[in-house]
Write an enzyme that holds these catalytic residues in place. Structure first.
Site, PDB file in Angstrom:
ATOM      1  CG  ASP A  67      -2.182   0.486   0.838  1.00 60.25           C
ATOM      2  OD1 ASP A  67      -2.215   2.015   0.682  1.00 60.25           O
ATOM      3  OD2 ASP A  67      -3.322  -0.065   0.829  1.00 60.25           O
ATOM      4  CG  PHE A 103      -3.179  -0.391  -6.892  1.00 56.64           C
ATOM      5  CD1 PHE A 103      -3.462   0.616  -7.734  1.00 56.64           C
ATOM      6  CD2 PHE A 103      -3.455  -0.537  -5.860  1.00 56.64           C
ATOM      7  CE1 PHE A 103      -4.619   1.268  -7.516  1.00 56.64           C
ATOM      8  CE2 PHE A 103      -4.618   0.189  -5.183  1.00 56.64           C
ATOM      9  CZ  PHE A 103      -5.151   1.162  -6.092  1.00 56.64           C
ATOM     10  NE  ARG A 119     -10.553  -7.016   2.838  1.00 53.61           N
ATOM     11  CZ  ARG A 119     -10.898  -7.344   4.324  1.00 53.61           C
ATOM     12  NH1 ARG A 119     -11.825  -8.128   4.760  1.00 53.61           N
ATOM     13  NH2 ARG A 119     -10.011  -6.675   5.094  1.00 53.61           N
ATOM     14  CG  HIS A 175     -15.504  -1.322  -4.752  1.00 54.12           C
ATOM     15  ND1 HIS A 175     -16.501  -1.272  -3.634  1.00 54.12           N
ATOM     16  CD2 HIS A 175     -14.377  -0.515  -4.030  1.00 54.12           C
ATOM     17  CE1 HIS A 175     -15.992  -1.158  -2.573  1.00 54.12           C
ATOM     18  NE2 HIS A 175     -14.581  -0.435  -2.675  1.00 54.12           N
TER      19      HIS A 175
END
Length: 447
Positions: A287, A319, A334, A338
């Site tokens: 992250d 990413f 996860r 979206h």
């Protein structure tokens, strides 16, 4: 629909209700024998059996369809049109911590006078809020103007879940008021940019920037926005409702000593849970640098041995850039896709594809959107219910509109995920339906 069709549907739905209800009753009785007295534990991470999960969906979907068949359509439309007041009522009781106030009142309940004294809210107005929610079975009026928690409202004592309800009744609710303006704006209705979202229209900046903005204090110092901590607790609380089935409905144990790369994994909450349950698995949590710094403290407190044994690496990574961990068995995401429109999702997946080996897989964990027409990639509800169980699927549709409001993001159908995979040089191998609103979409390298 003809009268004969309505009659047939209603009779079939009643039979479905009876049959599914018997399954629920048997499961309740089995649970009570196995663990008496724990069914209403607010901290319980209980996972329903497959039979109970499907029976619940059938009962809720059938009740919704029965209501549609027998209710006057005009009254139903009026009811839906004004339903936002239920959300307002929930915001108030969560803010005032009514469920905590009523935690130990017993069968006699607490008088609205005493509840009012503890909250500072006018007793007559507060009684109207509680009575609205009593009619929805969220609280109970045990005798005139005396209230108690119900089986449902007691779960608002769970701070994470209370925060989840609360955050959606604050800035998120305010932003939703701007959806019509965005929809009808010719220059914004076709845009997928977060800068053209309803949230940005309401607050002048996108969701993440708003949350990370500090608030100037009277002494001139700047402190983090209170909503940021509230949002973090809400995500933990909401995640704990839906996440547990993810850990048992996918065959993690079959992976042996595989390396799982948690892409955009935050502090590594999912990896942490999996590391505790599957001691052979190894993890890389990726992250932003500031988040990884927090992750180190979390793992040190929760599972220090994983750090000592190098079972987990904590790695700062964007990413949208080249994935540094090559040929890992699993790349998991996860609640990532979206957040983003299709083009960005394809870019994220393409970076992963470049690093995958022949046995690598991507596991995308998101709320799985389904339509009333259904999908061949997931199970269908029994007829005459819509393929997605109808009303039972409403929370998923609401979360889809929530992503649209906040980020111009979206929850996706299995077909939507297949299109993204194909455009990134991947294929959907399987959609793993879990006993919650979440699903795991497994992607592999295209042939």
């Amino acid at each position: 629909m003809s009268v004969q069709e309505r009659v047939q549907n209603l009779r079939t739905l009643i039979r479905l209700l009876v049959d599914a209800s018997e399954v629920v009753i048997k499961e309740w009785e089995a649970e009570e024998r196995a663990s008496p007295g724990t069914l209403d534990d607010i901290s319980n991470t209980y996972i329903p059996s497959a039979a109970l999960f499907n029976a619940r969906r059938t009962v809720v979907g059938a009740c919704g369809m029965c209501a549609d068949l027998v209710q006057d359509p005009r009254y139903r439309l009026m009811e839906i049109g004004i339903s936002f007041y239920a959300s307002r009522a929930m915001r108030i009781v969560c803010d005032a911590r009514i469920a905590d106030i009523l935690a130990d009142v017993g069968s006699e309940g607490m008088s609205i006078y005493n509840i009012s004294k503890q909250t500072g809210i006018d007793e007559h107005k507060l009684a109207r809020i509680l009575r609205c929610l009593c009619s929805m079975h969220i609280f109970v009026e045990v005798k005139p103007k005396h209230f108690a928690n119900s089986r449902t409202s007691q779960h608002l004592r769970n701070d994470g879940l209370r925060c989840w309800v609360l955050i959606h009744g604050m800035e998120v609710y305010t932003a939703s008021d701007k959806l019509p303006a965005v929809f009808y704006n010719p220059s914004r209705t076709h845009s997928n940019s977060p800068k053209d979202s309803a949230f940005c229209d309401a607050f002048g900046t996108d969701f993440w920037e708003y949350m990370e903005q500090g608030e100037k204090q009277p002494d001139g110092s700047v402190k983090p926005k209170p909503g940021l901590d509230l949002f973090a607790r809400a995500m933990v609380g909401g995640g704990r409702v839906a996440a547990p089935p993810l850990y048992v409905d996918y065959p993690w144990g079959d992976l042996g000593a595989a390396t799982v790369v948690d892409v955009g994994g935050g502090v590594g909450g999912m990896s942490l849970d999996l590391a505790k349950m599957y001691p052979k698995l190894n993890f890389v949590v990726e992250d932003r640098p500031a988040v990884i710094k927090k992750a180190s403290a979390v793992w040190q407190a929760e599972l220090p041995k994983a750090l000592e044994d190098n079972r987990v690496q904590l790695l700062a990574h964007d990413f949208f850039t080249e994935q540094p961990i090559k040929c890992a068995e699993v790349y998991i995401m996860r609640y990532i896709l979206h957040d983003w429109p299709d083009a960005e999702c394809i870019a994220i997946l393409s970076q992963l594809r470049k690093s995958m080996g022949p046995s690598s897989r991507i596991l995308s964990v998101d709320t799985m959107l389904n339509t009333t027409l259904g999908s061949p990639l997931v199970n269908r509800a029994p007829p005459p219910l819509p393929a997605n169980y109808g009303v039972e699927h409403q929370l998923t549709h609401s979360r889809d509109l929530n992503m649209l409001t906040l980020l111009n993001g979206m929850e996706r159908t299995p077909e939507d995920m297949s299109i993204l995979a194909e455009k990134a040089g991947l294929k959907v191998e399987k959609v793993w339906e879990c006993r919650s609103s979440l699903a795991i979409t497994e992607m592999r390298l295209a042939a």
